[in-house]
Write an enzyme that holds these catalytic residues in place. Sequence first.
Site, PDB file in Angstrom:
ATOM      1  N   ARG A 290       0.868  -1.173   0.000  1.00  0.00           N
ATOM      2  CA  ARG A 290       0.000   0.000   0.000  1.00  0.00           C
ATOM      3  C   ARG A 290       0.912   1.233   0.000  1.00  0.00           C
ATOM      4  NH1 ARG A 290      -0.535   2.570   5.129  1.00  0.00           N
ATOM      5  NH2 ARG A 290      -1.421   0.781   6.146  1.00  0.00           N
ATOM      6  N   HIS A 294      -3.244   4.487   4.811  1.00  0.00           N
ATOM      7  CA  HIS A 294      -4.343   3.516   4.961  1.00  0.00           C
ATOM      8  C   HIS A 294      -5.655   4.139   4.475  1.00  0.00           C
ATOM      9  CE1 HIS A 294      -7.128   0.668   6.766  1.00  0.00           C
ATOM     10  NE2 HIS A 294      -7.701   1.677   7.383  1.00  0.00           N
ATOM     11  N   TYR A 303       4.684   5.744  11.344  1.00  0.00           N
ATOM     12  CA  TYR A 303       5.035   4.359  11.688  1.00  0.00           C
ATOM     13  C   TYR A 303       5.845   3.607  10.637  1.00  0.00           C
ATOM     14  CZ  TYR A 303       0.732   3.567   8.969  1.00  0.00           C
ATOM     15  OH  TYR A 303      -0.222   3.571   7.989  1.00  0.00           O
TER      16      TYR A 303
HETATM   17  C1  LIG Z   1     -14.028  -5.867  12.864  1.00  0.00           C
HETATM   18  C2  LIG Z   1     -13.229  -4.595  12.699  1.00  0.00           C
HETATM   19  N1  LIG Z   1     -12.223  -4.326  13.549  1.00  0.00           N
HETATM   20  C3  LIG Z   1     -11.492  -3.203  13.390  1.00  0.00           C
HETATM   21  C4  LIG Z   1     -11.778  -2.330  12.375  1.00  0.00           C
HETATM   22  C5  LIG Z   1     -10.946  -1.067  12.198  1.00  0.00           C
HETATM   23  N2  LIG Z   1     -10.097  -1.242  11.007  1.00  0.00           N
HETATM   24  C6  LIG Z   1     -10.441  -0.671   9.841  1.00  0.00           C
HETATM   25  S1  LIG Z   1      -9.346  -1.034   8.647  1.00  0.00           S
HETATM   26  C7  LIG Z   1      -8.377  -1.922   9.685  1.00  0.00           C
HETATM   27  C8  LIG Z   1      -7.104  -2.574   9.184  1.00  0.00           C
HETATM   28  C9  LIG Z   1      -7.357  -3.452   8.026  1.00  0.00           C
HETATM   29  O1  LIG Z   1      -6.156  -3.918   7.489  1.00  0.00           O
HETATM   30  P1  LIG Z   1      -6.123  -4.938   6.306  1.00  0.00           P
HETATM   31  O2  LIG Z   1      -7.135  -6.014   6.533  1.00  0.00           O
HETATM   32  O3  LIG Z   1      -4.720  -5.364   6.122  1.00  0.00           O
HETATM   33  O4  LIG Z   1      -6.637  -4.125   5.046  1.00  0.00           O
HETATM   34  P2  LIG Z   1      -6.033  -2.825   4.353  1.00  0.00           P
HETATM   35  O5  LIG Z   1      -6.831  -1.654   4.889  1.00  0.00           O
HETATM   36  O6  LIG Z   1      -4.587  -2.756   4.663  1.00  0.00           O
HETATM   37  O7  LIG Z   1      -6.289  -2.988   2.895  1.00  0.00           O
HETATM   38  C10 LIG Z   1      -8.913  -1.931  10.958  1.00  0.00           C
HETATM   39  C11 LIG Z   1      -8.307  -2.617  12.119  1.00  0.00           C
HETATM   40  C12 LIG Z   1     -12.850  -2.645  11.514  1.00  0.00           C
HETATM   41  N3  LIG Z   1     -13.188  -1.859  10.496  1.00  0.00           N
HETATM   42  N4  LIG Z   1     -13.552  -3.791  11.679  1.00  0.00           N
END
Ligand SMILES: Cc1ncc(C[n+]2csc(CCOP(=O)(O)OP(=O)(O)O)c2C)c(N)n1
Length: 406
Positions: A290, A294, A303
Amino acid sequence: MTVESTAAHKPRRSAGSKAGASGTERARTTARKSAEPELVQLLTPEGKRVKNAKNAEYAKYVSGVTPEDLRGLYRDMVLTRRFDAEATALQRQGELGLWASLLGQEAAQIGSGRATREDDYVFPTYREHGVAWCRGVDPTNLLGMFRGVNNGGWDPNGNNFHLYTIVIGSQTLHATGYAMGVAKDGADSAVIAYFGDGASSQGDVAESFTFSAVYNAPVVFFCQNNQWAISEPTEKQTRVPLYQRAQGYGFPGVRVDGNDVLACLAVTRWALERARNGEGPTLVEAYTYRMGAHTTSDDPTKYRADEEREAWEAKDPILRLRRHLEASNHTDEGFFAELEAESEALGRRVREAVRAMPDPDRFAIFENVYADGHALVDEERAQFAAYQASFATESESGFAAGTGGN
Ligand SMILES: Cc1ncc(C[n+]2csc(CCOP(=O)(O)OP(=O)(O)O)c2C)c(N)n1
């Protein structure tokens, strides 16, 4: 398969931390390097075609790809990136509340998205703008939710592309259930669920793996490992490479170079074919990066180190295909110029569409929650109506509208 160089993977250290890895950091880095797996790659970062015995199994799935197809994949990636950049700019200008950019993940999304068939069903997370593009969803429809004027923006059954899911990982359960239904119906469609490396830590994903395996569901789990779950690096989430987890559930997992559109197309076609043939689920881990934040609410400089991003810029998926097209004499200047004009037109169209989006009816949020009426929703609607009316009273008194004398 080609082993990607590990040289680009420096020990992770927060941007502000002192030089010199601690014992824990060293142990983590050692574990990470020893776990650095092979990945399926058909185009090197320099755009050279990789042909070897190990890749042949997947390469045959793209053996019929023509120069025109390659230009099509390039066009898809360029337009998706342009759309994404426009949405980021619109958020910065206050036109969207939030945006989750896919910068760097174009090959993973376009390669896998173009591998799907019209009757397949796609369950995305919130970053699959490129897959939406491949499914024929109008990009302007992706923006309503981010502007806060609707809760979705498109008919999921119009393009077999489910609404975006913000609760991470939950759509893998929906996909598994849907795939089990497809199998029961005797159809030969396949289902594909997208999720991130962070989502792979969710219980929902583990449950999906268990159920899809034992029911032999025709589902492909497409994990875009962009290496960060907001500020959490992948190595804090797993002791083994993600694709290897599939083995424990009893189905194959494969790691593909997520910045190589051709390899993503090939591996996803292979996995979808397995699903169609009744061979059950597959986990595809697209190893990518990425490049942006985010979301627009995030600041990655807090970070992650700049050198990491720079190392991945050299593996840019769009640049890689461009190099390949140019080296193979599959394009000319006219092609790039036309695409540039098309990109600009898309950007303008997106901007105009967003600005023209009407505000929703204030009470629309209470509609379609339940098929029939529900006492709690009725109560909430009444409370909201009273709240709205309190503003009307202030305005009538001339206070809120600023018409009172001072
Ligand atoms: C069940 C849940 N827990 C926490 C969150 C908060 N949250 C939003 S995005 C994220 C990280 C997601 O990372 P990843 O799955 O690697 O996807 P990326 O955004 O990097 O594509 C978190 C913890 C959420 N949306 N849903």
